[in-house]
Design a protein around this motif. Sequence first.
Motif, PDB file in Angstrom:
ATOM      1  N   LYS A  16      63.999  28.515  19.305  1.00 28.87           N
ATOM      2  CA  LYS A  16      65.054  28.520  17.880  1.00 28.87           C
ATOM      3  C   LYS A  16      66.194  28.459  18.338  1.00 28.87           C
ATOM      4  N   LYS A  17      66.646  29.328  19.520  1.00 31.84           N
ATOM      5  CA  LYS A  17      68.160  29.417  19.810  1.00 31.84           C
ATOM      6  C   LYS A  17      68.756  28.174  20.308  1.00 31.84           C
ATOM      7  N   LEU A  18      68.047  27.103  20.713  1.00 31.15           N
ATOM      8  CA  LEU A  18      68.373  25.907  21.318  1.00 31.15           C
ATOM      9  C   LEU A  18      68.111  24.687  20.489  1.00 31.15           C
ATOM     10  N   SER A  19      67.624  24.981  19.336  1.00 27.06           N
ATOM     11  CA  SER A  19      66.928  24.075  18.227  1.00 27.06           C
ATOM     12  C   SER A  19      68.046  22.993  17.751  1.00 27.06           C
ATOM     13  N   GLY A  20      69.549  23.539  17.686  1.00 27.78           N
ATOM     14  CA  GLY A  20      70.528  22.498  17.369  1.00 27.78           C
ATOM     15  C   GLY A  20      70.745  21.579  18.685  1.00 27.78           C
ATOM     16  N   LYS A  21      70.204  21.828  19.796  1.00 19.45           N
ATOM     17  CA  LYS A  21      70.631  21.230  20.993  1.00 19.45           C
ATOM     18  C   LYS A  21      69.407  20.483  21.479  1.00 19.45           C
ATOM     19  N   ILE A  22      68.516  20.202  20.862  1.00 17.26           N
ATOM     20  CA  ILE A  22      67.153  19.746  21.429  1.00 17.26           C
ATOM     21  C   ILE A  22      67.294  18.188  21.961  1.00 17.26           C
ATOM     22  N   ASP A  23      68.524  17.673  21.641  1.00 11.06           N
ATOM     23  CA  ASP A  23      68.571  16.463  22.428  1.00 11.06           C
ATOM     24  C   ASP A  23      69.057  16.736  23.710  1.00 11.06           C
ATOM     25  N   LEU A  24      69.362  17.898  24.070  1.00 15.46           N
ATOM     26  CA  LEU A  24      70.047  17.975  25.396  1.00 15.46           C
ATOM     27  C   LEU A  24      68.999  17.584  26.492  1.00 15.46           C
ATOM     28  N   LYS A  25      69.344  16.975  27.514  1.00 13.96           N
ATOM     29  CA  LYS A  25      68.477  17.025  28.804  1.00 13.96           C
ATOM     30  C   LYS A  25      68.126  18.362  29.514  1.00 13.96           C
ATOM     31  N   ILE A  26      67.096  19.004  29.158  1.00  8.09           N
ATOM     32  CA  ILE A  26      66.793  20.452  29.875  1.00  8.09           C
ATOM     33  C   ILE A  26      66.000  20.030  30.965  1.00  8.09           C
TER      34      ILE A  26
END
Length: 183
Positions: free
Chosen positions: A83-93
């Motif tokens: 949830k906290k990273l949902s706006g950043k889901i295109d980030l390469k974790i």
Amino acid sequence: MRQTEKAHIFLKEILRYGDHAIDATAGNGHDTKFLAEQVGSLGHVYAFDLQKESINECTRIIKDVGFLERVTFFQNCHSELAKKLSGKIDLKIKAVTFNLGYLPGGDKNLTTQPHTTLLALKQAYEIVDPDGKISVIAYRGHPGGRKEFENVENHINKMNWKFKKSSNRNDCDSPVLFLISKN
Ligand SMILES: C[S@@+](CC[C@H](N)C(=O)[O-])C[C@H]1O[C@@H](n2cnc3c(N)ncnc32)[C@H](O)[C@@H]1O
């Protein structure tokens, strides 16, 4: 070699300058600092911990080494990481680390919990890149620790995830390290 060192060696194999990584249990900041060193000034680390005390100590350590701009802290349960990273889901974790249990030097009753640990681990596996890696250190010696360890191990087996498992001592209370590779 300590389990934390083995976890770092494993995660170092995948982490490159500019990558993104998650510390699911920031604690006293040692793992967050390690991840922040690996990803460099162009990368980013998302560090979660429920306790204000941990977030404060982790922030202090990260500030001391000058890495504040490359770390975002969340005083939230790691089961909220998607949830906290949902706006950043295109980030390469590329990497996620879990060092379960309680805060060393803190309240030993405030430990990670089997149910939320599993929720967080499932989310971590979803979020991490196809070639990403996850490390989990599970402590079996404190109340609830064994159940948490068993939940983690059962889930990894059930899902057929690729992993290696190690413990430094043969006694059944010693910490267990899971090194999970997504590819
Ligand atoms: C063994 S410590 C982590 C050590 C840390 N990685 C370090 O490098 O110092 C475990 C941490 O998990 C945190 N924790 C417990 N439950 C949590 C939860 N549901 N979500 C996130 N962190 C949690 C505790 O507050 C504690 O700081």
